[in-house]
Design an enzyme around this catalytic site. Structure first.
Site, mmCIF file in Angstrom:
data_model
loop_
_atom_site.group_PDB
_atom_site.id
_atom_site.type_symbol
_atom_site.label_atom_id
_atom_site.label_comp_id
_atom_site.label_asym_id
_atom_site.label_seq_id
_atom_site.Cartn_x
_atom_site.Cartn_y
_atom_site.Cartn_z
ATOM 1 N N GLN A 78 73.508 58.232 8.960
ATOM 2 C CA GLN A 78 74.213 57.712 10.131
ATOM 3 C C GLN A 78 75.431 56.925 9.680
ATOM 4 O O GLN A 78 75.322 56.005 8.865
ATOM 5 C CB GLN A 78 73.266 56.815 10.929
ATOM 6 N N TYR A 148 78.647 48.875 18.862
ATOM 7 C CA TYR A 148 79.576 49.087 17.753
ATOM 8 C C TYR A 148 80.836 49.801 18.251
ATOM 9 O O TYR A 148 80.969 50.095 19.432
ATOM 10 C CB TYR A 148 78.884 49.855 16.630
ATOM 11 N N ARG A 196 74.752 59.617 18.051
ATOM 12 C CA ARG A 196 73.899 58.626 18.712
ATOM 13 C C ARG A 196 74.706 57.981 19.824
ATOM 14 O O ARG A 196 75.755 57.376 19.592
ATOM 15 C CB ARG A 196 73.414 57.569 17.725
ATOM 16 N N GLY A 289 61.232 54.258 15.188
ATOM 17 C CA GLY A 289 61.820 53.427 14.153
ATOM 18 C C GLY A 289 60.982 52.231 13.767
ATOM 19 O O GLY A 289 60.454 52.148 12.659
#
Length: 309
Positions: A78, A148, A196, A289
């Site tokens: 990623q 982000y 994502r 996760g």
């Protein structure tokens, strides 16, 4: 699932190699999407974050990919730029974002990126993706979630631009589409590209599932192979929700408009819950996760529990 175990320059450490070796023993996890890695110093999110910003890192990343492959799993890396979700104590340079407005999560006030700088960000994503391929990973995932930089462009909370990179949804994802095109040209037609997507901010005035349906369709047409759905500025949780797979309403909506596989994440800790979400058609793949972070044998136990039913 950042481990914060890299060396100071973002290089793979023994701690990172040992961590992924432990998590992937036996190959029970079909696909390992490793922690977000910064594409440029300006986009570094935290201390000891893994880096994909320099060609010198590729050889050590090959060792990481090899360990995961030897254990029997596929792996994707990623790649990310933090934008205004960092500070200059970490990066040593200006904090930047799509617009000079405070980051809704951190409160940081960035400098607005120029169009020339946006082109440099696109180049950095392209170069990082090629390094991922050269390091032997099975695919690359572009990170546009959790507040982000690319999420900042997508969200109307942080993107107030009046040029071609702002405005309606298609304007706000123009940078995404240009990154996807650049990455595809770099890695070739057959190399998997995941994206994502923070598919809803769950905040007043923020991005919505309707925005994400438009974006998802555009991403599929641009060449994305798999969409990995999470939250936006709300982070990786839905405020007030405790159900397993709490982003399932988002994946269900996105599956209405795309034909590519969709990954569902969100508080999934029980194998039976994951299986139920798949059988109900909420998603094509399940991302787990934190449960695996807490228990390295989670995937093995999950498979064995489903087989025994």
């Amino acid at each position: 699932m950042a481990t914060s175990r890299s060396e100071d320059n973002g290089k793979v450490s023994k701690g990172i190699l040992d961590y992924y070796d432990e998590k992937t023993k036996g190959g029970y996890i079909s696909l390992v999407i490793i922690e977000h890695s910064f594409i440029a110093q300006q986009g570094k999110a935290s201390d000891k974050q893994l880096s994909i910003a320099d060609n010198s890192l590729v050889e050590d990343l090959k060792e990481l990919a090899t360990i995961i492959h030897k254990n029997g799993s596929k792996t994707v890396m990623q790649i990310n730029h933090a934008g205004s979700a960092t500070d200059n104590k970490i990066t040593g340079v200006d904090i930047v974002g799509p617009s000079a407005v405070p980051n809704p999560r951190t409160g940081n006030l960035p400098r607005e990126l120029t169009e020339k700088e946006i082109n440099e960000v696109i180049e950095s994503f392209k170069d990082a993706a090629l390094r991922v391929k050269n390091a032997g990973f099975d695919g690359v995932e572009i990170h546009s979630a959790h507040g982000y930089l690319l999420n900042q462009f997508f969200s109307p909370l942080s993107n107030k631009r009046i040029d071609q990179y702002g405005g309606d949804v298609l304007g706000r994802i123009k940078i995404h589409l240009e990154i996807i095109k650049a990455v595809r040209n770099a890695v070739g037609d057959s190399y998997p590209i995941l994206l994502r997507l923070g598919a809803s901010d769950y905040m007043e005035g923020g991005s919505t599932i309707e925005d994400s349906k438009i974006a998802a369709l555009a991403f599929e047409k641009a060449g994305v192979d798999i969409l990995d759905i999470s939250g936006g500025f709300c982070g990786y949780t839905v405020p007030g929700s405790k159900v397993q797979g709490y982003f399932s309403s988002l994946t269900e909506g996105i599956k209405e408009v795309v034909s590519i596989p969709v990954i569902l994440t969100g508080g999934i800790t029980e194998a039976q819950a994951a299986e139920k979400l798949l059988l109900e058609g909420k998603a094509d793949l399940i991302g787990v996760g934190r449960a695996i972070y807490k228990d390295s044998k989670w995937a093995q136990d999950a498979i064995e529990s489903i087989k025994s039913e």
